[in-house]
Design an enzyme around this catalytic site. Structure first.
Site, PDB file in Angstrom:
ATOM      1  N   GLU A 158      -8.099   1.489   7.214  1.00 32.70           N
ATOM      2  CA  GLU A 158      -8.294   2.199   5.944  1.00 32.70           C
ATOM      3  C   GLU A 158      -9.511   1.649   5.198  1.00 32.70           C
ATOM      4  O   GLU A 158      -9.473   1.405   3.989  1.00 32.70           O
ATOM      5  CB  GLU A 158      -7.032   2.126   5.080  1.00 32.70           C
ATOM      6  CG  GLU A 158      -5.877   2.913   5.684  1.00 32.70           C
ATOM      7  CD  GLU A 158      -4.677   3.027   4.762  1.00 32.70           C
ATOM      8  OE1 GLU A 158      -4.418   2.070   4.012  1.00 32.70           O
ATOM      9  OE2 GLU A 158      -4.028   4.078   4.774  1.00 32.70           O
ATOM     10  N   GLU A 234      -0.633   6.951  10.658  1.00 31.74           N
ATOM     11  CA  GLU A 234       0.325   6.296   9.764  1.00 31.74           C
ATOM     12  C   GLU A 234       1.095   7.393   9.052  1.00 31.74           C
ATOM     13  O   GLU A 234       0.688   7.845   7.974  1.00 31.74           O
ATOM     14  CB  GLU A 234      -0.358   5.381   8.745  1.00 31.74           C
ATOM     15  CG  GLU A 234      -0.618   3.985   9.232  1.00 31.74           C
ATOM     16  CD  GLU A 234      -0.922   3.013   8.087  1.00 31.74           C
ATOM     17  OE1 GLU A 234      -0.391   3.212   6.976  1.00 31.74           O
ATOM     18  OE2 GLU A 234      -1.696   2.078   8.328  1.00 31.74           O
TER      19      GLU A 234
END
Length: 590
Positions: A158, A234
């Site tokens: 991320e 995710e």
């Protein structure tokens, strides 16, 4: 040997379209004797892949250490994935977040002279290069085309939510390739234009992280990843808990519906978490977006497989959805969970923390105010600060900043607590305060997300009394990773039950277990502290909740006699060790 590649529309396994049905399972949050059980239950739910982060700081607690034993045996974990006929996705970071202490970055990294982290800084990148070279013997021979389970490796984590340094990402790719990784590389970001743009490179396959509005977010991902397979790497099916807040749960029906929405679009998925496990020891992270919020010991995450490895209603709902996209044997299912054994034994023997402090000769002196614990190479747990004071009249202690909780004592009498989450900085001392001032400081977990990564711990900055600097301090690191020396202080025969446990103090109990089984330790009658069972640190407890039990994995127990050591910082209303039949993770928000 199978080879996974990225095609025009799909993942291709030996040239044929392949859908990745993955579940997150972090080896460092699960007792190694239970890895096989958790992996098998993932396959039984309909998954074909296991995903794991690699926690750099767990493997490298010190600069010259790289530990791969026991719960850190990543190679064995990956071999067990392969033995179950499953693939693996590995996310080695170096930053992982994961609600893990410091986001997986070693605390010592911040004292190496790097000007910046998660960027193309030469000192930082040198440490990262060494880390990947240490991982190479584990990861490289376990790639799928060499007979292992690894089919994908993720670059960073991320990153678009943190930075925008393409040179950094390019060098990470180069490091991964140079150590011998040849499988496809991916990145993950939340499906926002700026994050997807900043968090990847043209040669890396973009994936998304989200837990709702799946169709909309896949559309956003597709605009930024025009070709190749769509993947939510995710898929958040639950959430983590903070001390003092509620236990997070998500709707089974909603989560199953979002999973169906993704799979019906042909997307691949990684369920985060399939099985969360436990933040054993001092592994938990924290958040700080204006208020410091340490994360609880349980990482149950309201996942399909609960903290103790038992299928939940979410497991069966997901299995029903996955059955449309995977070949599942009707009768190949996990057994239903049985109630855990219940028993109560008294705490026996009290060892004041001060006895441990007085027996130590590891004090470091400073004449320029209190040092951060990082300055003496102490990166987690507890420490004690000590100075002499002599004040006439009223007195106010001012600490520049506490990280994260400071219990203040004058001549061994408690006079108050300063907490980071309350932004506490001042404390009124007794009138005419004179003698030894001692401050017990607890690192409650390093921030794991955002700009506060790598903050030093302990007392930060100046200490003043009535405006005057207090310059002379001693600092003692409390090394509690091995609690054996503490346990040796307790009597071995005919101990007396404790009727009062006033902290800070250690207490002790012994219990017999006829048959080894998972246990749930009830902490609702205790204040705040840490528990060890047979020398293994289960983690922290706290009366502010929401968590009211600690999970005790069966493999760390023995048939026959077992030992519990408790460090109680406040006071135990009920000075007994009580094991209950089921976990209690606290109240929810509905």
């Amino acid at each position: 040997m199978p080879t996974l590649t990225i095609g025009e529309h799909d993942f291709l396994l030996d040239g044929r379209p392949h859908r990745i049905l993955s579940g997150a399972l972090h080896y460092f949050r699960v007792h190694p004797d239970l890895w096989t059980d958790r992996i098998r239950k993932a396959r039984q739910m309909g998954l074909n892949t296991i995903e794991t982060y690699v926690a750099w700081n767990a493997h490298a607690p010190a600069k010259d250490t790289f530990d791969t034993a026991g719960i850190l045996d990543l190679g064995r974990f990956l071999d067990l994935v392969a033995a179950e006929g499953m693939h693996a996705i590995v996310r080695p970071g170096p930053y992982i977040c994961a609600e893990w202490d410091n986001g997986g970055l070693p605390a010592w990294l911040f004292s190496t002279g790097a000007d910046a982290i998660r960027s193309d800084d030469p000192v930082y990148m040198a440490a990262v290069t060494e880390y990947f070279e240490q991982l190479a013997p584990i990861l490289v021979p376990r790639q799928a085309h060499l007979g292992g389970p690894i089919v994908l490796v993720q670059i960073e984590n991320e990153y678009g939510a943190y930075g925008a340094d393409p040179s950094y990402l390019e060098k990470l790719v180069k490091i991964n390739r140079e150590i011998g990784l040849t499988v496809p590389f991916t990145t993950v970001d939340q499906p926002q234009g700026d994050m997807l743009a900043n968090g990847s490179l043209p040669g890396l396959h973009k994936t998304g992280s989200f837990g709702s509005r799946s169709a909309e977010r896949l559309d956003t991902l597709r605009r930024h990843q025009p070709t190749g397979p769509l993947m939510c790497s995710e898929f958040w099916v639950g959430w983590f808990d903070h001390w003092g807040a509620h236990h997070h749960t998500t709707s089974v029906e909603q989560s199953a519906g979002e999973l169906e929405a993704m799979l019906s679009r042909g997307a691949s998925v990684n369920i985060y978490m399939f099985h969360g496990g436990t933040n054993f020891g001092f592994g938990n992270g924290a958040n700080d977006k204006g208020v410091y919020q340490p994360i609880v010991t349980s990482y149950d995450y309201d996942a399909p497989l609960d903290e103790a490895g038992n299928p939940t209603p979410k497991y069966w709902a997901f299995r029903k959805v996955l059955a449309k996209y995977a070949d599942l044997a009707e009768h190949d299912v996990p057994a239903r969970a049985a109630a855990a054994p219940e028993l109560v034994v008294p705490l026996t023997g009290v060892l004041p923390l001060w006895d441990v402090v007085d027996a130590s000769d590891r004090w470091t002196a400073s004449e320029n105010g209190p040092q951060a614990t990082d300055d003496i190479g102490h990166y987690s747990g507890f420490s004690v600060y000590r100075t002499r004071i002599d004040v006439s009249g009223p007195a106010v202690l001012l600490l520049n900043e506490v990280r994260d909780r400071a219990q203040v004592f004058l001549n061994r009498r408690g006079i108050g607590t300063l907490s980071r989450d309350n932004h506490d900085r001042t404390l009124v001392l007794p009138y005419g305060a004179s003698g030894t001032l001692e401050i017990l400081v607890e690192d409650q977990g390093r921030v794991d997300y955002g700009p506060r990564l790598g903050e030093p711990k302990g007392l930060i900055g100046e200490a003043r009394i009535n405006g005057e600097p207090v310059l002379e301090w001693d600092l003692l690191p409390l090394e509690l990773k091995d609690v054996g020396p503490v346990a040796e202080h307790f009597p071995g025969s005919s101990p007396r039950p404790v009727t009062l446990l006033a902290g800070p103090a250690f207490a002790h109990a012994v219990f017999d277990l006829p048959v080894v089984a998972d246990l749930f330790l009830d902490t609702s009658g205790w204040g705040k502290g840490v528990v060890w069972v047979n020398g293994f640190c289960l983690g922290r407890y706290w009366s502010r909740g929401p968590q009211r039990t600690l999970y005790v994995p069966g493999p760390m127990l023995r048939s026959g006699s077992n030992e519990v050591v408790v460090l109680e910082l406040q006071a135990a209303v009920t000075p007994v060790v009580s094991f209950v039949s089921a976990p209690d993770l606290g109240h929810t928000d509905f």
